[in-house]
Write a protein that holds these residues in place. Sequence first.
Motif, mmCIF file in Angstrom:
data_model
loop_
_atom_site.group_PDB
_atom_site.id
_atom_site.type_symbol
_atom_site.label_atom_id
_atom_site.label_comp_id
_atom_site.label_asym_id
_atom_site.label_seq_id
_atom_site.Cartn_x
_atom_site.Cartn_y
_atom_site.Cartn_z
ATOM 1 N N UNK A 19 -39.418 2.406 -1.480
ATOM 2 C CA UNK A 19 -39.587 1.959 -2.865
ATOM 3 C C UNK A 19 -38.402 2.437 -3.707
ATOM 4 N N UNK A 20 -37.857 1.534 -4.482
ATOM 5 C CA UNK A 20 -36.743 1.909 -5.360
ATOM 6 C C UNK A 20 -37.323 2.642 -6.576
ATOM 7 N N UNK A 21 -37.396 3.962 -6.441
ATOM 8 C CA UNK A 21 -38.109 4.770 -7.443
ATOM 9 C C UNK A 21 -37.543 4.572 -8.848
ATOM 10 N N UNK A 22 -36.227 4.632 -8.956
ATOM 11 C CA UNK A 22 -35.602 4.523 -10.276
ATOM 12 C C UNK A 22 -35.928 3.190 -10.941
ATOM 13 N N UNK A 23 -35.885 2.126 -10.129
ATOM 14 C CA UNK A 23 -36.136 0.805 -10.706
ATOM 15 C C UNK A 23 -37.581 0.693 -11.194
ATOM 16 N N UNK A 24 -38.509 1.211 -10.394
ATOM 17 C CA UNK A 24 -39.924 1.140 -10.780
ATOM 18 C C UNK A 24 -40.162 1.949 -12.053
ATOM 19 N N UNK A 25 -39.611 3.170 -12.076
ATOM 20 C CA UNK A 25 -39.786 4.011 -13.257
ATOM 21 C C UNK A 25 -39.219 3.342 -14.495
#
Lengths: 298, 339
Positions: free
Chosen positions: B235-241
């Motif tokens: 999961x692209x954490x930064x993008x989701x956040x």
Amino acid sequence: MVRLKSLRWGCLAAVLLPPAAGYAVEPARIISLAPSATEAVFALGLGERLVGVSSYCDYPPEVEKIDRVGTFLTPNVELIVAKRPDVIVAVPSPGNRAPVESLRRLGLKVVVVDPQTVAEILESLLAIGRELEREQQAQALVAHIRQQMAAVAQRLAGAPERKVLMVVGHTPLIAVGGGTFQDELIRSARGVNLGAQAGGSWPHLNLEFVIAAGPEVIIDTTMGNEARAGAEAATAFWSQFRSLPAVRERRVYGYRAYQLLHPGPRLGEAFETVARFIHADRFDHEREGGAVAADPEP
Amino acid sequence: MTPAHLTLRRFVIVNALLVALLLATIVLAALLGSVHVDLARALQADLADNSDRVILFEARLPRVLLAAVVGGALASAGVALQGLLRNPLAEPHLIGISGGAALGAVIALIAGGRSAASEASLLPFGAALGALVSMAVIYRVALVHGRLQPYVLLLAGVVYNAFAGALIMCVNALADFYHAQGILFWLMGSLATQSYRLVAVIGLYTLVGAGWLLLQSRQLNVLALGEESALQLGVDVTRVRRSAFLAASLLVGAVVSVSGMIGFVGLIVPHVMRLLLGADHRLLLPAALLAGAIFLVWADTIARSALGAVEIPVGVVTALCGGPFFVYLLKREGKKAFG
């Protein structure tokens, strides 16, 4: 602490010594901490002696030139002491109890008046007159106000009672309720004050109640810095409610409300203004045409 | 903390139930108020001087609908922020957006000199602008080495709120008496409105923001497992956040600009729904949106009718109803959910 002591000694000296410097026969340096008190001092012919007023004091126009010593809610003790006043006139406000106490502890003379009703306003004018050695002028002023009010009441004899809503804000809708001198003025001007039915002095009214009550006259003192803005806001806001008799019959009055809200010497004018709004037909020049931004020249 | 297995059947049943409850709530709330409305009379279009009709359609219904929209927006923003920041105390007014919006509104109120224009349009505009500015600042601060750090975000939000609060107090101290009163009342929050257009606009914002969050719900679930696990699961954490933060900000900015600061909805409703339904964002987000709407409509109904002609600020009601109920739920379920 040293300064405090010397102040006390100074006061003691003032009491013991014959009136010479400082406290003469009558107070020469007056400070007023409320708009209504400032108006009263001017009405008694002592405007020249005011050395400090609150930042809310806006009438008469000469008041512009006088130094400000804090707001009505938060008077600045240091500024006041620095002015070396002979007497301070104050009206209780949510924030000024402690400063007024401090001034008293410092040995300064503070006259507190708290006029809530028509009778109390007249009484407070007399009290200020007594304290400022202007008793005769105060009595004349009160007699004049009584005369003004009687003349207006006479014009309204036999007029039909009209349902009146007087508001001082839109969001929330704050109305003039019972227990205020404005409520007295409305009732004396043959109006039924709808705000008084809600309970409390300044009830936050529900719009539904207002629509159901169906005011025939709306006095909107949405206070702005410009009379025009106040009137515009009033018309814009109320024109949403075509169903209200007051809107349909064009009896919505936007008004810059200083004299309607200050419990001071313009009480007679305030009563006449309210009466003109409620029963325009009883006065010479009728005011038709919705919102009127009127701030009659004094 | 793995989400329970979510079946389509459960999703549909829960949400259908909540939709039905919300519709019933709107109808009932429109019939309840400080003034009794004769429904038969109100529905007659051809009567002159029909105050029943005016009360129902001009004073009451727009307000009920706005309460639903605002409640839904605050609750779904609350869910997103609690998941994104992995902090049970996170709520919409905590992340600085509200403080920014309030500051913008207060400046607009002063600048407008309380003219007709300022109350009607300038104030929401100022609030929206203030929300945008605060969002940009907080986002920039929380972006450390190109990654959005939850703790920095939370702290930046809290500090921004305190900073905005101090500036508001300063403006308040310098403003004249009437402006000061106006600021105070605006901050207390109110849902009074007569404009269906306003409801539609804010409703659109809410749908866009909540829909955007719903699209991220699977990733939010993975994020709740922790950053490490999320990265391992691709999961692209930064993008989701980032997108969750932007969506939540959009929701909060929009509702604060029209209704001021209404607390408790964004904190309590998400937790209550989590306790009742579990932590799967795919179900939690839409359910919290609907429950938030239901809760705020009832709270505002109490606020506008409990004392007859006089209104209570709705924020008072949300706190009084929400607080004790929340404590009760914590006592009953806390061990299971947080222990």
